[in-house]
Design a protein around this motif. Structure first.
Motif, PDB file in Angstrom:
ATOM      1  N   GLU A  21     -29.188  80.963 -10.862  1.00  0.00           N
ATOM      2  CA  GLU A  21     -28.144  81.644 -10.086  1.00  0.00           C
ATOM      3  C   GLU A  21     -26.771  81.333 -10.668  1.00  0.00           C
ATOM      4  O   GLU A  21     -25.909  82.215 -10.760  1.00  0.00           O
ATOM      5  N   ASP A  55     -23.289  88.343  -5.018  1.00  0.00           N
ATOM      6  CA  ASP A  55     -24.576  87.901  -4.474  1.00  0.00           C
ATOM      7  C   ASP A  55     -25.122  86.707  -5.251  1.00  0.00           C
ATOM      8  O   ASP A  55     -25.642  85.747  -4.663  1.00  0.00           O
ATOM      9  N   GLU A  56     -25.033  86.763  -6.590  1.00  0.00           N
ATOM     10  CA  GLU A  56     -25.520  85.652  -7.401  1.00  0.00           C
ATOM     11  C   GLU A  56     -24.752  84.368  -7.072  1.00  0.00           C
ATOM     12  O   GLU A  56     -25.337  83.288  -6.942  1.00  0.00           O
ATOM     13  N   HIS A  59     -25.947  83.102  -3.693  1.00  0.00           N
ATOM     14  CA  HIS A  59     -27.245  82.443  -3.786  1.00  0.00           C
ATOM     15  C   HIS A  59     -27.105  81.044  -4.391  1.00  0.00           C
ATOM     16  O   HIS A  59     -27.747  80.092  -3.930  1.00  0.00           O
ATOM     17  N   ILE A 147     -33.310  80.985   2.582  1.00  0.00           N
ATOM     18  CA  ILE A 147     -32.591  81.328   1.349  1.00  0.00           C
ATOM     19  C   ILE A 147     -33.352  82.400   0.575  1.00  0.00           C
ATOM     20  O   ILE A 147     -32.768  83.396   0.121  1.00  0.00           O
ATOM     21  N   ILE A 151     -32.330  86.262  -0.575  1.00  0.00           N
ATOM     22  CA  ILE A 151     -32.422  86.737  -1.955  1.00  0.00           C
ATOM     23  C   ILE A 151     -33.292  87.990  -2.019  1.00  0.00           C
ATOM     24  O   ILE A 151     -32.948  88.970  -2.700  1.00  0.00           O
TER      25      ILE A 151
END
Length: 219
Positions: A21, A55-56, A59, A147, A151
């Protein structure tokens, strides 16, 4: 013994994911910069890549907080555990750190290749998360399960910008050999590198406040 096995497995999975990530959002930073220079008026495409990057980063932060709550650092892993690292090295014959992103984005053929690499990597990640969500060891940790559910929800929007760009510019879809490379990298990680990391008694944690790939914090 069973509890050690469970904790070790979670540590290994979490360490590989936090690395990937982190590598993902920092690499996308360079792609965004180059796309802005190449196509400054393509606001929609840029915005979708920015969402992917956000988003990455989100995460990565979730995995970081997961480790922090447990009071430990992730295991030391390097680019050999990164799916996108290995894919880029094979497809462009150089590691991400040496990839001239501006040169790649400015060349239609190279950017087309990069879009396919990112798309295949994200689709592979989606399928792997589906498998992990059915894993009883992962399910034993409610926070980690949550989590992976986040994702899983986010992932489909990650490959769509690149697939849409390829379609809009009449570029080909991924070839059989590109998919074969993706499968090889995944198998290499799953059946060789992950077990090696799990069983390696000398695989230590990142030193406090520092990981070799750029992660700093104090758990």
């Amino acid at each position: 013994m069973l509890e050690w096995f469970r904790r070790r497995y979670l540590d290994v999975v979490g360490s590989i994911y936090i690395y990937n990530e982190h590598r993902g959002y920092t690499a996308i930073d360079r792609v965004i910069e180059a796309v802005r220079e190449r196509s400054p008026a393509d606001f929609a495409f840029i915005k979708r890549i920015e969402r992917h990057r956000a988003d990455e980063r989100k995460h990565y932060v979730m995995f970081r907080r997961w480790f922090e709550r447990r009071g430990i650092m992730p295991l030391k892993v390097d680019r050999s555990f990164g799916h996108i690292d290995r894919f880029v090295e094979i497809m462009f014959r150089k590691p991400i750190s040496r990839l001239q992103t501006h040169q790649v984005v400015s060349d239609n053929a190279l950017f087309e290749r990069l879009c396919r690499v990112i798309s295949l990597t994200e689709k592979r990640g989606f399928r792997q998360v589906e498998i992990l969500l059915g894993n009883r060891i992962i399910q034993s940790d409610p926070v980690l399960t949550r989590i992976f559910k986040i994702i899983h929800r986010d992932e489909p929007s990650h490959w769509s910008p690149y697939d849409d760009w390829l379609e809009a510019h009449a570029k080909r879809e991924s070839s059989w050999w590109e998919r074969a490379i993706d499968s090889f990298i995944h198998a290499e990680l799953l059946f060789i590198k992950l077990p090696f990391l799990f069983l390696n008694p000398w695989a230590g944690s990142c030193p406090t406040r520092w990981c070799s790939w750029g992660l700093r914090w104090s758990p």
